[in-house]
Design a protein around this motif. Structure first.
Motif: not given
Length: 67
Positions: A29-34, A36-54
């Motif tokens: 799920l975190l990989q799908k969020i990355k 979706k928000f076009e994050k690179e491998d070294h970048q973190f998923v924020s709580i905000e990103d998680f909430c928007k996605y879910t």
């Protein structure tokens, strides 16, 4: 005066607690969020990103975050 530290990023263990799903599902799920928000491998998923996605509200998620 005590300051409360809030984390900005979310980890698979947090997703497990929130969703009740397995660690593997949580990592996927975190990989799908990355993606979706076009994050690179070294970048973190924020709580905000998680909430928007879910579609979950931050005020419901924040109390469940460990640490």
């Amino acid at each position: 005066m005590k300051l409360e530290m809030l984390r900005l990023c979310i980890y698979p263990k947090d997703v497990q607690l929130i969703t009740g799903k397995s660690e593997r599902y949580s990592r996927m799920l975190l990989q799908k969020i990355k993606l979706k928000f076009e994050k690179e491998d070294h970048q973190f998923v924020s709580i905000e990103d998680f909430c928007k996605y879910t579609g979950l509200k931050r005020e419901h998620v924040q109390p469940l975050i460990v640490g």
